[in-house]
Design an enzyme around this catalytic site. Structure first.
Site, PDB file in Angstrom:
ATOM      1  N   GLU A  16       0.864  -1.190   0.000  1.00 56.95           N
ATOM      2  CA  GLU A  16       0.000   0.000   0.000  1.00 56.95           C
ATOM      3  C   GLU A  16       0.899   1.237   0.000  1.00 56.95           C
ATOM      4  O   GLU A  16       1.894   1.277   0.720  1.00 56.95           O
ATOM      5  CB  GLU A  16      -0.887   0.024   1.250  1.00 56.95           C
ATOM      6  CG  GLU A  16      -1.757   1.272   1.311  1.00 56.95           C
ATOM      7  CD  GLU A  16      -2.556   1.388   2.586  1.00 56.95           C
ATOM      8  OE1 GLU A  16      -3.535   0.656   2.737  1.00 56.95           O
ATOM      9  OE2 GLU A  16      -2.183   2.227   3.438  1.00 56.95           O
ATOM     10  N   THR A  47      -3.918   4.724  -1.347  1.00 59.22           N
ATOM     11  CA  THR A  47      -4.960   5.222  -0.449  1.00 59.22           C
ATOM     12  C   THR A  47      -5.629   6.483  -0.997  1.00 59.22           C
ATOM     13  O   THR A  47      -5.174   7.099  -1.964  1.00 59.22           O
ATOM     14  CB  THR A  47      -4.400   5.566   0.954  1.00 59.22           C
ATOM     15  OG1 THR A  47      -3.477   6.629   0.796  1.00 59.22           O
ATOM     16  CG2 THR A  47      -3.737   4.370   1.599  1.00 59.22           C
ATOM     17  N   HIS A  76      -8.102   3.081  -3.778  1.00 57.88           N
ATOM     18  CA  HIS A  76      -9.019   3.144  -2.636  1.00 57.88           C
ATOM     19  C   HIS A  76     -10.083   4.205  -2.938  1.00 57.88           C
ATOM     20  O   HIS A  76      -9.799   5.228  -3.561  1.00 57.88           O
ATOM     21  CB  HIS A  76      -8.289   3.542  -1.357  1.00 57.88           C
ATOM     22  CG  HIS A  76      -7.260   2.551  -0.903  1.00 57.88           C
ATOM     23  ND1 HIS A  76      -6.840   2.463   0.396  1.00 57.88           N
ATOM     24  CD2 HIS A  76      -6.571   1.590  -1.575  1.00 57.88           C
ATOM     25  CE1 HIS A  76      -5.928   1.505   0.514  1.00 57.88           C
ATOM     26  NE2 HIS A  76      -5.739   0.960  -0.678  1.00 57.88           N
ATOM     27  N   ARG A 106     -15.698   2.684   3.770  1.00 59.51           N
ATOM     28  CA  ARG A 106     -16.534   3.763   4.287  1.00 59.51           C
ATOM     29  C   ARG A 106     -15.705   5.029   4.445  1.00 59.51           C
ATOM     30  O   ARG A 106     -16.147   6.123   4.133  1.00 59.51           O
ATOM     31  CB  ARG A 106     -17.123   3.381   5.650  1.00 59.51           C
ATOM     32  CG  ARG A 106     -18.101   4.438   6.134  1.00 59.51           C
ATOM     33  CD  ARG A 106     -18.373   4.349   7.588  1.00 59.51           C
ATOM     34  NE  ARG A 106     -17.200   4.686   8.375  1.00 59.51           N
ATOM     35  CZ  ARG A 106     -17.144   4.593   9.678  1.00 59.51           C
ATOM     36  NH1 ARG A 106     -18.190   4.139  10.345  1.00 59.51           N
ATOM     37  NH2 ARG A 106     -16.043   4.923  10.336  1.00 59.51           N
ATOM     38  N   GLY A 107     -14.470   4.871   4.933  1.00 60.95           N
ATOM     39  CA  GLY A 107     -13.624   6.043   5.183  1.00 60.95           C
ATOM     40  C   GLY A 107     -13.797   6.539   6.603  1.00 60.95           C
ATOM     41  O   GLY A 107     -14.826   6.283   7.245  1.00 60.95           O
ATOM     42  N   GLN A 213       5.415   6.055  15.191  1.00 63.52           N
ATOM     43  CA  GLN A 213       4.307   5.390  14.479  1.00 63.52           C
ATOM     44  C   GLN A 213       3.248   4.840  15.435  1.00 63.52           C
ATOM     45  O   GLN A 213       2.077   4.803  15.109  1.00 63.52           O
ATOM     46  CB  GLN A 213       4.851   4.212  13.667  1.00 63.52           C
ATOM     47  CG  GLN A 213       5.278   4.568  12.261  1.00 63.52           C
ATOM     48  CD  GLN A 213       5.979   3.395  11.614  1.00 63.52           C
ATOM     49  OE1 GLN A 213       7.160   3.191  11.818  1.00 63.52           O
ATOM     50  NE2 GLN A 213       5.246   2.606  10.862  1.00 63.52           N
ATOM     51  N   LYS A 273       8.018   3.735   2.065  1.00 61.63           N
ATOM     52  CA  LYS A 273       9.436   3.550   2.447  1.00 61.63           C
ATOM     53  C   LYS A 273      10.031   2.405   1.636  1.00 61.63           C
ATOM     54  O   LYS A 273       9.759   1.219   1.913  1.00 61.63           O
ATOM     55  CB  LYS A 273       9.538   3.252   3.939  1.00 61.63           C
ATOM     56  CG  LYS A 273       9.196   4.429   4.813  1.00 61.63           C
ATOM     57  CD  LYS A 273       9.287   4.040   6.271  1.00 61.63           C
ATOM     58  CE  LYS A 273       8.829   5.175   7.179  1.00 61.63           C
ATOM     59  NZ  LYS A 273       8.540   4.736   8.533  1.00 61.63           N
TER      60      LYS A 273
HETATM   61  P1  FAD Z   1     -17.619  -0.585   6.886  1.00 60.32           P
HETATM   62  O1  FAD Z   1     -17.455  -1.916   6.295  1.00 60.32           O
HETATM   63  O2  FAD Z   1     -18.753   0.260   6.426  1.00 60.32           O
HETATM   64  O3  FAD Z   1     -17.722  -0.783   8.472  1.00 60.32           O
HETATM   65  C1  FAD Z   1     -17.668   0.343   9.354  1.00 60.32           C
HETATM   66  C2  FAD Z   1     -18.369  -0.001  10.668  1.00 60.32           C
HETATM   67  O4  FAD Z   1     -19.763  -0.108  10.438  1.00 60.32           O
HETATM   68  C3  FAD Z   1     -17.948  -1.361  11.265  1.00 60.32           C
HETATM   69  O5  FAD Z   1     -17.977  -1.227  12.661  1.00 60.32           O
HETATM   70  C4  FAD Z   1     -19.037  -2.312  10.795  1.00 60.32           C
HETATM   71  O6  FAD Z   1     -19.202  -3.421  11.678  1.00 60.32           O
HETATM   72  C5  FAD Z   1     -20.254  -1.387  10.803  1.00 60.32           C
HETATM   73  N1  FAD Z   1     -21.281  -1.755   9.795  1.00 60.32           N
HETATM   74  C6  FAD Z   1     -21.060  -2.119   8.510  1.00 60.32           C
HETATM   75  N2  FAD Z   1     -22.244  -2.337   7.880  1.00 60.32           N
HETATM   76  C7  FAD Z   1     -23.220  -2.089   8.791  1.00 60.32           C
HETATM   77  C8  FAD Z   1     -24.646  -2.127   8.775  1.00 60.32           C
HETATM   78  N3  FAD Z   1     -25.315  -2.479   7.674  1.00 60.32           N
HETATM   79  N4  FAD Z   1     -25.319  -1.810   9.921  1.00 60.32           N
HETATM   80  C9  FAD Z   1     -24.659  -1.449  11.056  1.00 60.32           C
HETATM   81  N5  FAD Z   1     -23.299  -1.398  11.131  1.00 60.32           N
HETATM   82  C10 FAD Z   1     -22.595  -1.710  10.016  1.00 60.32           C
HETATM   83  N6  FAD Z   1      -9.651   5.227   5.064  1.00 60.32           N
HETATM   84  C11 FAD Z   1      -9.554   6.276   4.204  1.00 60.32           C
HETATM   85  O7  FAD Z   1     -10.134   7.341   4.469  1.00 60.32           O
HETATM   86  N7  FAD Z   1      -8.822   6.169   3.042  1.00 60.32           N
HETATM   87  C12 FAD Z   1      -8.173   5.021   2.691  1.00 60.32           C
HETATM   88  O8  FAD Z   1      -7.527   4.967   1.646  1.00 60.32           O
HETATM   89  C13 FAD Z   1      -8.253   3.904   3.572  1.00 60.32           C
HETATM   90  N8  FAD Z   1      -7.647   2.728   3.278  1.00 60.32           N
HETATM   91  C14 FAD Z   1      -7.823   1.624   4.081  1.00 60.32           C
HETATM   92  C15 FAD Z   1      -7.278   0.385   3.709  1.00 60.32           C
HETATM   93  C16 FAD Z   1      -7.460  -0.747   4.518  1.00 60.32           C
HETATM   94  C17 FAD Z   1      -6.877  -2.070   4.082  1.00 60.32           C
HETATM   95  C18 FAD Z   1      -8.192  -0.640   5.735  1.00 60.32           C
HETATM   96  C19 FAD Z   1      -8.370  -1.852   6.621  1.00 60.32           C
HETATM   97  C20 FAD Z   1      -8.728   0.580   6.120  1.00 60.32           C
HETATM   98  C21 FAD Z   1      -8.565   1.723   5.305  1.00 60.32           C
HETATM   99  N9  FAD Z   1      -9.124   2.973   5.627  1.00 60.32           N
HETATM  100  C22 FAD Z   1      -9.015   4.045   4.777  1.00 60.32           C
HETATM  101  C23 FAD Z   1      -9.816   3.161   6.911  1.00 60.32           C
HETATM  102  C24 FAD Z   1     -11.325   2.828   6.816  1.00 60.32           C
HETATM  103  O9  FAD Z   1     -11.964   3.743   5.981  1.00 60.32           O
HETATM  104  C25 FAD Z   1     -11.871   2.891   8.239  1.00 60.32           C
HETATM  105  O10 FAD Z   1     -11.369   1.832   8.998  1.00 60.32           O
HETATM  106  C26 FAD Z   1     -13.375   3.032   8.383  1.00 60.32           C
HETATM  107  O11 FAD Z   1     -13.626   3.390   9.748  1.00 60.32           O
HETATM  108  C27 FAD Z   1     -14.150   1.747   8.083  1.00 60.32           C
HETATM  109  O12 FAD Z   1     -14.142   1.444   6.764  1.00 60.32           O
HETATM  110  P2  FAD Z   1     -14.827   0.076   6.209  1.00 60.32           P
HETATM  111  O13 FAD Z   1     -14.823   0.162   4.750  1.00 60.32           O
HETATM  112  O14 FAD Z   1     -14.230  -1.094   6.858  1.00 60.32           O
HETATM  113  O15 FAD Z   1     -16.319   0.317   6.768  1.00 60.32           O
END
Ligand code: FAD
Length: 285
Positions: A16, A47, A76, A106-107, A213, A273
């Site tokens: 990433e 990202t 992303h 979701r972000g 970090q 890095k």
């Molecule tokens: P979701 O899958 O929507 O889940 C979010 C929360 O909502 C969870 O607690 C889940 O249990 C809950 N939930 C899901 N569906 C429902 C439903 N139907 N009803 C009730 N609750 C529900 N962020 C950025 O801004 N930019 C990036 O580029 C970025 N890259 C990432 C890459 C990776 C590999 C990871 C693991 C995370 C990254 N993130 C990034 C962070 C991410 O956006 C956050 O962790 C965010 O808080 C959750 O995103 P998600 O897509 O997992 O959300």
């Protein structure tokens, strides 16, 4: 249940990267990518700034990875900061840029966003974005998963239920949040497979090469820091080079153990890095 097979080749190693904050640092990111490309990753993801900032940069970078390096690029894309119209424009731009894989998220809420702005987003959860993309585009869609559960989820089981919804909506593979204790990942894998979540799951590894970090990236991720890693930071944290070496050694041991367990893929949060990522790759063969 709809479960698509990934159109990516079998992934064993991926990285990433993030777009630089300043335009003048752009040439540098292309050199970073050329160097990372020499390590033959199966894919590189880029990202998306919290709240959708600098979206165009993610497209530019993923286009370079795909077209110039001929490596599968994952852009992303987040619900936060995005209307349906923005999304359509973004998808058209991705298509024009030759990028056909996205990580739909979701972000997180940017610090500058109010509760009201954050909660009024058009796509609420990642699954809503995934369903829309599945219906309106031909993009290959990946999703995120959390070996220690997402920090907002009331329970591990509930988080897994929502993860299953994302897979049923059509994600082809999952990339995990960083974790520092492999036991969390193995427990998560067992539970996910028991729920018939059968898509490839890439294990997210963040090499900790500076004490700082832990206070920034790691605390934001909600991942726990095991005593062994905390001790390493306490011992070597003040010495830049010793800390870097100890952090690399920790990440390499984690990766070797994951490889021995036959995980689908290792996704290294490279933090742009090259030296650290190259050393890790040469040590894991
Ligand atoms: P979701 O899958 O929507 O889940 C979010 C929360 O909502 C969870 O607690 C889940 O249990 C809950 N939930 C899901 N569906 C429902 C439903 N139907 N009803 C009730 N609750 C529900 N962020 C950025 O801004 N930019 C990036 O580029 C970025 N890259 C990432 C890459 C990776 C590999 C990871 C693991 C995370 C990254 N993130 C990034 C962070 C991410 O956006 C956050 O962790 C965010 O808080 C959750 O995103 P998600 O897509 O997992 O959300």
């Amino acid at each position: 249940m709809t479960q698509n097979n990934s159109t990516l080749k079998k992934s064993q190693l991926s990285f990433e990267i993030f777009p630089p904050k300043k335009d003048e640092e752009f040439e540098n990111v292309y050199q970073i990518l050329r160097d990372l490309g020499k390590l033959n990753p199966d894919f590189i993801s880029c990202t998306y700034g919290a709240g959708g900032s600098r979206a165009g940069k993610t497209i530019e970078i993923t286009s370079f990875i795909q077209k110039e390096l001929h490596i599968d690029a994952i852009a992303h894309i987040t619900c936060v900061g995005f209307t349906k119209e923005d999304l359509e424009q973004n998808c058209a731009a991705l298509k024009a840029a030759g990028v056909s894989h996205v990580l739909a998220l979701r972000g997180d809420r940017p610090q500058t966003m109010t509760d009201e702005q954050f909660n009024s987003r058009e796509f609420y959860y990642a699954v809503d974005l995934i369903r829309y993309l599945k219906e309106h585009t031909t993009l290959d869609i990946l999703g995120a998963c959390y070996p220690e559960k997402h920090f907002e989820a009331p329970s591990f089981e509930e988080d897994l239920r929502h993860l299953k919804e994302k897979v049923e909506a059509g994600v082809s593979s999952l990339i995990s949040q960083m974790f520092f204790d492999n036991q969390y990942f193995y427990r998560f894998l067992d539970k996910a497979r028991a729920l018939n979540i059968n898509v490839p799951i890439h294990a997210g590894i963040m090499p900790i090469t500076t004490a700082k970090q832990i206070g920034t990236t790691v605390s934001l991720s909600g991942s726990s820091v095991p005593k062994e890693l905390a001790d390493i930071i306490a011992t070597y944290g003040d010495d830049k080079e010793d800390m870097r070496k100890a952090g690399i050694d920790y990440a390499v041991r984690q990766i070797r153990d994951l490889q021995e367990h036959g995980v689908d893929g290792i996704h290294i949060y490279s933090m742009n890095k090259v030296k650290t990522t190259t050393e890790i790759c040469s040590m894991i063969g």
